[in-house]
Every structure is written in C-alpha cells, then in structure tokens.
Design an enzyme around this catalytic site. Structure first.
Site, PDB file in Angstrom:
ATOM      1  N   GLY A  73       0.830  -1.195   0.000  1.00 23.27           N
ATOM      2  CA  GLY A  73       0.000   0.000   0.000  1.00 23.27           C
ATOM      3  C   GLY A  73       0.859   1.237   0.000  1.00 23.27           C
ATOM      4  N   GLY A 125      -0.270   2.845   7.526  1.00 19.66           N
ATOM      5  CA  GLY A 125      -0.349   2.058   8.753  1.00 19.66           C
ATOM      6  C   GLY A 125       0.148   0.630   8.616  1.00 19.66           C
ATOM      7  N   GLU A 170      -8.285  30.604 -10.029  1.00 16.97           N
ATOM      8  CA  GLU A 170      -8.956  29.643  -9.139  1.00 16.97           C
ATOM      9  C   GLU A 170     -10.460  29.610  -9.388  1.00 16.97           C
ATOM     10  OE1 GLU A 170      -7.394  27.504  -7.437  1.00 16.97           O
ATOM     11  OE2 GLU A 170      -5.392  28.357  -7.654  1.00 16.97           O
ATOM     12  N   HIS A 213     -11.312  27.492 -12.483  1.00 20.47           N
ATOM     13  CA  HIS A 213     -11.462  26.047 -12.223  1.00 20.47           C
ATOM     14  C   HIS A 213     -12.845  25.747 -11.654  1.00 20.47           C
ATOM     15  CE1 HIS A 213      -7.373  24.781 -12.927  1.00 20.47           C
ATOM     16  NE2 HIS A 213      -6.872  25.605 -12.011  1.00 20.47           N
TER      17      HIS A 213
HETATM   18  P1  ADP Z   1       3.523   2.798   6.761  1.00 21.95           P
HETATM   19  O1  ADP Z   1       4.308   1.753   7.443  1.00 21.95           O
HETATM   20  O2  ADP Z   1       2.363   2.254   5.983  1.00 21.95           O
HETATM   21  O3  ADP Z   1       4.320   3.768   5.932  1.00 21.95           O
HETATM   22  P2  ADP Z   1       3.043   3.609   9.447  1.00 21.95           P
HETATM   23  O4  ADP Z   1       2.445   2.380   9.988  1.00 21.95           O
HETATM   24  O5  ADP Z   1       4.463   3.876   9.760  1.00 21.95           O
HETATM   25  O6  ADP Z   1       2.835   3.684   7.868  1.00 21.95           O
HETATM   26  O7  ADP Z   1       2.143   4.833   9.896  1.00 21.95           O
HETATM   27  C1  ADP Z   1       2.676   6.064  10.247  1.00 21.95           C
HETATM   28  C2  ADP Z   1       1.791   6.753  11.253  1.00 21.95           C
HETATM   29  O8  ADP Z   1       0.549   7.117  10.673  1.00 21.95           O
HETATM   30  C3  ADP Z   1       1.427   5.865  12.412  1.00 21.95           C
HETATM   31  O9  ADP Z   1       2.371   5.974  13.432  1.00 21.95           O
HETATM   32  C4  ADP Z   1       0.081   6.388  12.851  1.00 21.95           C
HETATM   33  O10 ADP Z   1       0.228   7.469  13.748  1.00 21.95           O
HETATM   34  C5  ADP Z   1      -0.508   6.940  11.581  1.00 21.95           C
HETATM   35  N1  ADP Z   1      -1.474   6.018  10.971  1.00 21.95           N
HETATM   36  C6  ADP Z   1      -1.389   5.500   9.732  1.00 21.95           C
HETATM   37  N2  ADP Z   1      -2.455   4.718   9.457  1.00 21.95           N
HETATM   38  C7  ADP Z   1      -3.225   4.705  10.553  1.00 21.95           C
HETATM   39  C8  ADP Z   1      -4.462   4.062  10.898  1.00 21.95           C
HETATM   40  N3  ADP Z   1      -5.118   3.260  10.041  1.00 21.95           N
HETATM   41  N4  ADP Z   1      -4.964   4.291  12.127  1.00 21.95           N
HETATM   42  C9  ADP Z   1      -4.325   5.091  13.001  1.00 21.95           C
HETATM   43  N5  ADP Z   1      -3.160   5.715  12.748  1.00 21.95           N
HETATM   44  C10 ADP Z   1      -2.603   5.546  11.532  1.00 21.95           C
HETATM   45 ZN    ZN Z   2      -4.849  25.842 -11.655  1.00 21.04          ZN
END
Ligand code: ADP
Ligand code: ZN
Length: 605
Positions: free
Chosen positions: A207, A212, A429, A432
């Site tokens: 993703g 997350g 703007e 658009h």
């Molecule tokens: P990825 O690994 O997909 O790049 P992370 O898991 O490191 O993303 O997410 C980074 C931060 O974003 C997390 O520490 C959290 O604070 C926030 N976050 C991302 N997705 C969610 C979610 N579904 N629910 C709650 N917090 C989220």
């Molecule tokens: Zn524009």
C-alpha cells in the site's frame, strides 16, 4: 517507532568533562597522593636516622617549614618532619655523607609520576572507545566493532512493550480481518497443526506510504502477545559490504530462539528487487536476497515464526519472493476512505485535548486523499496551533487550518504578490471552480483561498469529496480535464494573456487524457488495446509505453486534440458566464477566501 532515545550530546560536552577531570586530578588528587605517600616522623627520629646512616637524601623546604628526606636507596621511602632551628643540622648531614643538593625528593615518587602520565591517557582512550561504540551502534554495526560485525540490529519489542492493538489502527478492516487469522494461529498453533493446515510463512503488506503497515504489523504482535523483531530492508544493505547476508542469518537465528514471534521487514523492495541479471548489478543486494530466500525455505512452516513485510512497490519484487511458500499472501493496505479517515482522526484525537463540538465527519471530508500518517499529523498540528494561541484545547478551526498546513504548507504571512498577480490568481482559481460547477450543477469546492503558502502554491482549493465511487464514465473524465484547463482559460478570457501558474494543471490534464487513450480504451482508433502499463501503482503511478513509435506519434496527436477540445469547452463556459466570473473573482480577491456555499449563492443569484 516509539523507541526512546536519549538526546545526543555535542562533542564539546565530552571534552569539557575530560578537561574538568584533568584539572581535578592535577590540583587535588596529585598533591593528595603525594602527601599521603610521605610518612611524617618527629625530628628526633630524623636525627637518629641520619646518624645511623639510614638517610640517603634531604631536601630542606624553608617556605613550607619542613624537611623532606628519603630513607635508604633500596626502599626509597620518603619522610617528612617539621623544621626545628638546629644549627648542627648541616654539620650532621655532612658527617653522615647525606646530599642536600640536587634531586628534588618529592618528584621522585615513581607511582605518582607514572600515574600523572598514565591517567590522562587512560581517560582519553576510554572516551575514544566509548564514542566509537556509540558511532557503531548508530550505524548499525552491533555492540563491539571487532566481534559483532555481522549481527543484525533487529530491535526486539518484547510483548506489550509497544502495546499497539488492532483497536489503535482505525479503518483498514479488511487488512485487520486478514491478519487476525495470524493472531489466532500464534495464540494456538496446535489447533492448526492438528488438522494439518500450515500458515503462510510470509505475508506482504502492500500500500501507499503512511497507511499504517508498520502499525498493523506491530498490532499483530501486540494482539498475539509475542515478540516483535523489526528491521528495514535498507538496513540490511546499508553499512558494510558483505554484511547483509549475515545480518539476515542472525535475524532469523534470533527469531527462531524466540518463536512464536513476528519478524517485520519494512521496505522489503530495498533487498527484494527483481534480479535482472544486468552487468554491474548489486551483488550485495542479491546475496542478501538469496540468504533471505534460503532462510525462508529453511524453516518448516509451523515453527511459529511469521514474517511480515511491507512495501509500496509490489510490482518491483522478485518473483522468487512472492512464489508459494514464501510471501504468498498479500494484504492490501489502501488509503482510507471517508469513514476510515473519520475513524483515524478520532483515534488520534483521543491523544489530545479537543473541544467537544468538533465535527470529525467534516474534517474527514475536507481531508480527502490524506493518508493515515497525514491525518495523524493534522491532529497534532491542530494541537500545536492551540498551544500557540494560548488555548487549552484544539477547536474545529484549528483542525481545518491544519489540513491546509499539512497539505499545502503554512501561510506565508508577508509574501510579496503584486496586486495584478493577486487578480490573476483569483481569476485562475475561480475559473477552475466555475467550469466544474457549470458542468455538474453542484458545488465543486469546499473552499478557495488565495493566501500564498510556504509550499509555493499561490492559492489553495479544497475540493468537495466525491464520495466513494469506483467507476468514472468517459464524460466525467472529459469534464475533469475541462476543469483542469479552467484556470488557464479564465486567465485568457479575463486578461487575454497567459501565465506560468497553470503548469500543474497542464500535467494533470495531460495524464488523464493520455490514460483515456492508452489505458481505458476510450479512443476511437485503438479499441481495447493497452498501449501503456502502470509500473508503479502506489507511488505516483508511473507508466511505460508498449507500442510502436508510429502508434506513439498517433497517441500524442490524439492526446493533444482531446485536451484542446476540453480547453475550448472551458473557454466557452467562461465566456458565456463572464459576468459571474468577474463577480466571483472580485469577491475572492477582496475576501481572499470563498466557501462553497458563498460560491453557489453568488452563482445562483
Ligand atoms: P507505513 O508503514 O504504511 O508507511 P506507518 O504504519 O508507519 O505507515 O504509519 C505512520 C503513522 O501514521 C502511524 O504511526 C500512525 O500514527 C498513523 N497512521 C497511519 N495509518 C493509521 C491508521 N489506520 N490508524 C491510526 N493511525 C494511523
Ligand atoms: Zn490551476
């Protein structure tokens, strides 16, 4: 990551400490040591010893009012005694053949002088060792340079150290459902063994960034109450040549000792890229990948080690990694939809003080397209704003402003935009928005502001959330292209000249038009033939052409014709509605902000 790191101290700090230690040593410890090396005796004993010939040297310190003397050469012991006015002393010493000149007795204390040399050196060496160890830790080399070169520095999060549970991850219900099977397995592997079912060894979380994936992996470990090993793919290959493979070996050795457990490999594409066999390829990476494959094959599937890996470019992974028996299960972790965004906002709002009347639904609608990480950032930014304004909790307005901050950057308070430029931006703007509104007969925007942002945007338009829809008709895409051209069209209609402000619009319009022709089969000539394939789904969606040069030229011509047609349509809409255009642009110019409702009110007047 929630690891607590002690703040780094500057080098100066350490050197100051050394300096102070040295000073203390020289001015306090040294004199103290030498004083206590010296035995105090009374004058009579001194005279006795002189007469018996047990004294080898004498130093008379008139200032300190004392006499230092050395016992016989062998022992080298030093004594002191108080000075008594004794006229016979000199003749006595002469008679006993004791030298009173030359060497200074105090300095001859071997221990003291050696210590004086050695101690500073020892301190420096110790400090150097300490510093280099710190460096090594930071660079990922393990504990001690010599012996632990190939140790993985996978961090162990034992049990609830992190305490992340599925309930902390908002939205992503499908992913959670998928992973809860793993949790169940880790709780009771026997149940699965009995029936002969084997868990997948590896699960790939795919993703866009910030959705997350890391959190989900931690939550699996948290729910199952098992240790969590985590390491990023780039860490395997970053440091020492030839170390990647041994790091993998070490990681798996540790993991097997701690089974059942979760091993999480972030950014697995850093090691798992397709091996293309090109000359000058990355040997280091390939060795690491091979080791990983070997390790995965090496343990039988029911030993309780589950490997989770995250990537945002699944298509670039080596097929050997994704074949059955390795990472054969794939869990998509997508950008959150409206409901997901609302839930994520609420989860993060629990951590800050926030006023009770905040409408999370509205914020979620405004932040369309934001990832979980961005939403977390928006909530935090709102809390910061509240502190800055000296309030005790964050409000709706804080959240709304932070969306713009996170997405478009801070307001530039004193940006220098000439009056004429401001006029142009206002028309652009509104152009658009007006083209969009006339095509769909509904409010196209939440809000437009023309306050410059630190990101470089001169204005900012917050689109209305389009709701969840998964298909787009040909007409809808065409309308969208027309809307992209609407900004430039307004400049032409109102000023008869064009500016550089439309470069991003041009890019977007072209991308859409190209996709219509090469990927969606929406042109007359090419029917349902794919001329392009998407190579990078989660990171910007790069594409690569797959057709003859002749067809390419044809595609280019069609793209141009398509965009031009929509551009003309936009110009026509704006010319027909010139009065409204002027009126709306004037409103925006004066107020600098216009909401969707105000926009529609003026338009339908
Ligand atoms: P990825 O690994 O997909 O790049 P992370 O898991 O490191 O993303 O997410 C980074 C931060 O974003 C997390 O520490 C959290 O604070 C926030 N976050 C991302 N997705 C969610 C979610 N579904 N629910 C709650 N917090 C989220
Ligand atoms: Zn524009």
């Amino acid at each position: 990551m929630n690891e607590v790191k002690s703040p780094k101290k500057p080098l100066v700090y350490y050197y100051t400490i050394v300096l102070i230690l040295l000073l203390v040593f020289n001015f306090v410890a040294m004199p103290w040591i030498s004083e206590h090396q010296i035995k105090e005796v009374d004058y009579n004993t001194f005279i006795d010893m002189v007469d018996k010939g047990e004294v080898s040297a004498v130093e008379i310190q008139e200032q300190n009012n004392r006499i230092l003397f050395k016992g016989d050469e062998k022992s080298g012991k030093i004594y002191k005694t108080a000075m008594v006015s004794d006229d016979d002393l000199v003749s006595r010493l002469l008679k006993a053949g004791v030298s009173t000149t030359g060497e200074e007795i105090e300095q001859t204390s071997a221990l003291v002088s050696i210590l004086g040399w050695l101690l500073p050196i020892i301190i420096f060496v110790a400090l150097g060792q300490y510093m280099s160890r710190k460096m090594m830790d930071k660079m990922g080399g393990g504990n001690s340079m010599m012996f632990n070169m190939g140790r993985s520095n996978a961090r162990i999060y034992v049990k609830s150290a992190e305490g992340i549970k599925f309930s902390d991850v908002a939205g992503e219900d499908e992913a959670k459902e998928n992973l809860s099977e793993i949790v169940d397995y880790l709780h009771d592997p026997g149940k699965y063994k009995e029936i002969g079912a084997s868990m997948p060894k590896g699960i790939l979380l795919v993703g866009p960034p910030g959705t997350g994936k890391t959190m989900l992996a931690k939550a699996v470990a948290g729910e199952a109450d098992v240790p969590f090993f985590s390491m990023s793919g780039s860490e395997f290959v970053e440091m020492f040549v030839g170390m990647g493979a041994s790091k993998v070996r070490d990681l798996f050795k540790q993991a097997k000792e701690k089974a059942p457990c979760i091993v999480f490999i972030d950014e697995i594409d850093a090691i798992g890229k397709k091996r293309d066999g090109q000359l000058g390829g990355n040997d280091e990476r390939e060795q690491t990948l091979n080791q990983l494959l070997t390790e995965m094959d090496g343990f039988e599937s029911n030993n309780g080690v589950i490997i989770l890996a995250a990537t945002n470019r699944p298509e670039s992974l080596d097929p050997a990694l994704t074949r059955p028996g390795r990472f054969d299960r794939r869990v998509p972790v997508e950008l959150p939809d409206l409901k997901g965004r609302e839930e994520i906002l609420k989860v993060h709002a629990r951590k800050i003080k926030i006023s009770e009347d905040v409408d999370f639904g509205k914020i979620a609608r405004m932040a369309s397209g934001a990832s979980g990480a961005e939403l977390a950032n928006i909530v935090n930014e709102a809390a910061l704003r509240a502190v800055r304004d000296g309030r005790r909790f964050a409000t709706q307005a804080d959240l709304e402003e932070s969306i713009e901050v996170v997405i478009a950057g801070y307001e530039k308070k004193n940006a220098i935009m000439t009056d004429h430029e401001k006029h142009i931006v206002a028309y652009h703007e509104i152009g658009h928005a007006l083209v969009a509104a006339k095509q769909t007969n509904s409010a196209p925007v939440q809000k437009i502001t023309i306050v410059p942002r630190t990101s470089g945007a001169l204005g900012y338009t917050m689109q209305v959330e389009e709701g969840n829809h998964y298909l787009m008709s040909k007409e809808e895409i065409e309308n969208k292209i027309a809307t992209f051209t609407g900004g430039r069209a307004a400049e032409e209609v109102a000023f008869g000249s064009v500016t550089t402000g439309a470069s991003n619009d041009i890019e977007q319009a072209t991308k859409l038009a190209r996709a219509m022709i090469t990927r969606y089969g929406m042109s007359e000539d090419f029917d349902m033939v794919a001329m392009e394939t998407v190579t990078n789904q989660y990171l910007g969606g790069d594409t690569s052409l797959a057709c003859s040069a002749e067809t390419q030229a044809q595609i280019d011509r069609q793209v141009i014709a398509l965009v031009k047609k929509q551009h003309d349509k936009a110009v026509k809409i704006l010319t027909d509605n010139r009065k409204k255009l002027d009126e709306l642009a004037k409103f925006l110019y004066e107020k600098e902000t216009i909401t969707g409702e105000e926009f529609m009110k003026i338009l339908n007047k």
